[in-house]
Design a protein around this motif. Structure first.
Motif, PDB file in Angstrom:
ATOM      1  N   GLN A 167       0.836  -1.204   0.000  1.00 17.84           N
ATOM      2  CA  GLN A 167       0.000   0.000   0.000  1.00 17.84           C
ATOM      3  C   GLN A 167       0.868   1.250   0.000  1.00 17.84           C
ATOM      4  N   ALA A 168       0.289   2.307  -0.510  1.00 18.72           N
ATOM      5  CA  ALA A 168       1.003   3.577  -0.558  1.00 18.72           C
ATOM      6  C   ALA A 168       1.277   4.061   0.849  1.00 18.72           C
ATOM      7  N   ASN A 169       2.371   4.728   1.003  1.00 17.65           N
ATOM      8  CA  ASN A 169       2.728   5.307   2.281  1.00 17.65           C
ATOM      9  C   ASN A 169       1.864   6.542   2.517  1.00 17.65           C
ATOM     10  N   ALA A 170       1.253   6.624   3.682  1.00 16.86           N
ATOM     11  CA  ALA A 170       0.392   7.768   3.996  1.00 16.86           C
ATOM     12  C   ALA A 170       1.163   9.077   3.942  1.00 16.86           C
ATOM     13  N   ASP A 171       2.466   9.035   4.092  1.00 15.20           N
ATOM     14  CA  ASP A 171       3.288  10.248   4.025  1.00 15.20           C
ATOM     15  C   ASP A 171       3.341  10.824   2.607  1.00 15.20           C
ATOM     16  N   ASP A 172       2.888  10.045   1.608  1.00 15.57           N
ATOM     17  CA  ASP A 172       2.860  10.533   0.239  1.00 15.57           C
ATOM     18  C   ASP A 172       1.794  11.606   0.027  1.00 15.57           C
ATOM     19  N   PHE A 173       0.886  11.750   0.971  1.00 16.24           N
ATOM     20  CA  PHE A 173      -0.258  12.638   0.816  1.00 16.24           C
ATOM     21  C   PHE A 173      -0.115  13.866   1.703  1.00 16.24           C
ATOM     22  N   PRO A 174      -0.569  15.036   1.248  1.00 15.64           N
ATOM     23  CA  PRO A 174      -0.503  16.249   2.060  1.00 15.64           C
ATOM     24  C   PRO A 174      -1.297  16.097   3.349  1.00 15.64           C
ATOM     25  N   ALA A 175      -0.920  16.834   4.357  1.00 20.92           N
ATOM     26  CA  ALA A 175      -1.529  16.709   5.684  1.00 20.92           C
ATOM     27  C   ALA A 175      -3.035  16.942   5.671  1.00 20.92           C
ATOM     28  N   ASP A 176      -3.520  17.840   4.822  1.00 24.51           N
ATOM     29  CA  ASP A 176      -4.959  18.092   4.806  1.00 24.51           C
ATOM     30  C   ASP A 176      -5.738  17.040   4.012  1.00 24.51           C
ATOM     31  N   ILE A 177      -5.068  16.289   3.172  1.00 22.29           N
ATOM     32  CA  ILE A 177      -5.704  15.251   2.360  1.00 22.29           C
ATOM     33  C   ILE A 177      -5.545  13.870   2.997  1.00 22.29           C
ATOM     34  N   LYS A 178      -4.459  13.679   3.731  1.00 21.62           N
ATOM     35  CA  LYS A 178      -4.160  12.372   4.318  1.00 21.62           C
ATOM     36  C   LYS A 178      -5.310  11.798   5.143  1.00 21.62           C
ATOM     37  N   PRO A 179      -5.988  12.577   6.006  1.00 15.17           N
ATOM     38  CA  PRO A 179      -7.096  11.987   6.778  1.00 15.17           C
ATOM     39  C   PRO A 179      -8.234  11.458   5.890  1.00 15.17           C
ATOM     40  N   MET A 208      -7.829  10.311   2.778  1.00 15.67           N
ATOM     41  CA  MET A 208      -7.310   9.107   2.134  1.00 15.67           C
ATOM     42  C   MET A 208      -7.334   7.919   3.087  1.00 15.67           C
ATOM     43  N   GLN A 209      -7.067   8.181   4.362  1.00  9.13           N
ATOM     44  CA  GLN A 209      -7.129   7.115   5.360  1.00  9.13           C
ATOM     45  C   GLN A 209      -8.567   6.678   5.591  1.00  9.13           C
ATOM     46  N   LYS A 210      -9.456   7.639   5.765  1.00 11.66           N
ATOM     47  CA  LYS A 210     -10.859   7.345   6.051  1.00 11.66           C
ATOM     48  C   LYS A 210     -11.494   6.506   4.948  1.00 11.66           C
ATOM     49  N   TYR A 211     -11.204   6.828   3.704  1.00  9.26           N
ATOM     50  CA  TYR A 211     -11.824   6.138   2.575  1.00  9.26           C
ATOM     51  C   TYR A 211     -10.899   5.099   1.938  1.00  9.26           C
ATOM     52  N   THR A 212      -9.783   4.802   2.589  1.00  3.71           N
ATOM     53  CA  THR A 212      -8.782   3.792   2.186  1.00  3.71           C
ATOM     54  C   THR A 212      -8.290   3.966   0.748  1.00  3.71           C
ATOM     55  N   HIS A 259      -3.961   3.524  -4.500  1.00  2.39           N
ATOM     56  CA  HIS A 259      -3.356   4.629  -5.249  1.00  2.39           C
ATOM     57  C   HIS A 259      -2.167   5.223  -4.519  1.00  2.39           C
ATOM     58  N   LYS A 260      -1.186   5.657  -5.305  1.00  6.02           N
ATOM     59  CA  LYS A 260      -0.057   6.447  -4.820  1.00  6.02           C
ATOM     60  C   LYS A 260      -0.084   7.782  -5.545  1.00  6.02           C
ATOM     61  N   VAL A 261       0.682   8.712  -5.075  1.00  6.21           N
ATOM     62  CA  VAL A 261       0.721  10.028  -5.702  1.00  6.21           C
ATOM     63  C   VAL A 261       1.325   9.947  -7.097  1.00  6.21           C
ATOM     64  N   ASP A 262       2.493   9.315  -7.205  1.00  7.51           N
ATOM     65  CA  ASP A 262       3.220   9.375  -8.477  1.00  7.51           C
ATOM     66  C   ASP A 262       3.694   8.029  -9.000  1.00  7.51           C
ATOM     67  N   ALA A 263       3.036   6.959  -8.583  1.00  8.73           N
ATOM     68  CA  ALA A 263       3.403   5.633  -9.081  1.00  8.73           C
ATOM     69  C   ALA A 263       2.161   4.750  -9.144  1.00  8.73           C
ATOM     70  N   ARG A 264       2.148   3.891 -10.131  1.00  9.33           N
ATOM     71  CA  ARG A 264       1.052   2.940 -10.272  1.00  9.33           C
ATOM     72  C   ARG A 264       1.071   1.979  -9.084  1.00  9.33           C
ATOM     73  N   LEU A 265      -0.087   1.652  -8.578  1.00  8.20           N
ATOM     74  CA  LEU A 265      -0.218   0.625  -7.540  1.00  8.20           C
ATOM     75  C   LEU A 265      -1.259  -0.337  -8.079  1.00  8.20           C
ATOM     76  N   VAL A 266      -2.341  -0.544  -7.405  1.00  3.23           N
ATOM     77  CA  VAL A 266      -3.460  -1.303  -7.954  1.00  3.23           C
ATOM     78  C   VAL A 266      -4.169  -0.421  -8.982  1.00  3.23           C
ATOM     79  N   GLY A 267      -4.334   0.848  -8.615  1.00  2.62           N
ATOM     80  CA  GLY A 267      -4.940   1.835  -9.504  1.00  2.62           C
ATOM     81  C   GLY A 267      -3.897   2.805 -10.005  1.00  2.62           C
ATOM     82  N   PRO A 268      -4.314   3.726 -10.864  1.00  2.00           N
ATOM     83  CA  PRO A 268      -3.357   4.682 -11.422  1.00  2.00           C
ATOM     84  C   PRO A 268      -2.856   5.663 -10.374  1.00  2.00           C
ATOM     85  N   ALA A 269      -1.687   6.207 -10.639  1.00  2.00           N
ATOM     86  CA  ALA A 269      -1.137   7.272  -9.793  1.00  2.00           C
ATOM     87  C   ALA A 269      -2.022   8.501  -9.925  1.00  2.00           C
ATOM     88  N   TYR A 270      -2.112   9.261  -8.861  1.00  2.00           N
ATOM     89  CA  TYR A 270      -2.909  10.483  -8.920  1.00  2.00           C
ATOM     90  C   TYR A 270      -2.355  11.475  -9.935  1.00  2.00           C
TER      91      TYR A 270
END
Length: 108
Positions: free
Chosen positions: A21-33, A35-39, A44-55
């Motif tokens: 899974q993507a590291n939660a540190d990849d997301f800005p502080a105001d967006i991270k909660p 991303m956590q809440k809705y998993t 998804h990662k910010v700049d790399a493909r994971l299961v889904g496309p990178a943002y």
């Protein structure tokens, strides 16, 4: 539809099990909660493909914020060939989805 949901659940659980899974540190502080809440970072990662496309790849599609909000609730698998279909996230309130969409589009 049940097969797709089971597949997505299996992929998500497998992702957590293998630690991809993507590291939660990849997301800005105001967006991270959000991303956590809705998993979101399970797939998804910010700049790399994971299961889904990178943002950053989503941002390159130049969808409007409203279109991203719509796609969070009602994904269109034909928009992302080669990826497993995203589960519809109808539990994400439009206000939260809009915050996520604005952030995604800031990555352009």
């Amino acid at each position: 539809m049940k097969k797709i949901s089971k597949f997505i659940l299996a992929v998500t659980l497998g992702t957590f099990a293998f630690g991809f899974q993507a590291n939660a540190d990849d997301f800005p502080a105001d967006i991270k909660p959000l991303m956590q809440k809705y998993t979101c970072f399970a797939c998804h990662k910010v700049d790399a493909r994971l299961v889904g496309p990178a943002y950053t790849d989503v941002a390159k599609k130049k969808y409007s914020n409203a279109k991203i909000v719509e796609l969070i609730a009602n994904p269109k698998p034909e928009n992302w060939p080669g990826y497993p279909p995203m589960m519809a996230l109808k539990n994400v309130p439009k206000a939260d989805a809009m915050k996520i969409a604005v952030w995604i589009n800031s990555l352009k």
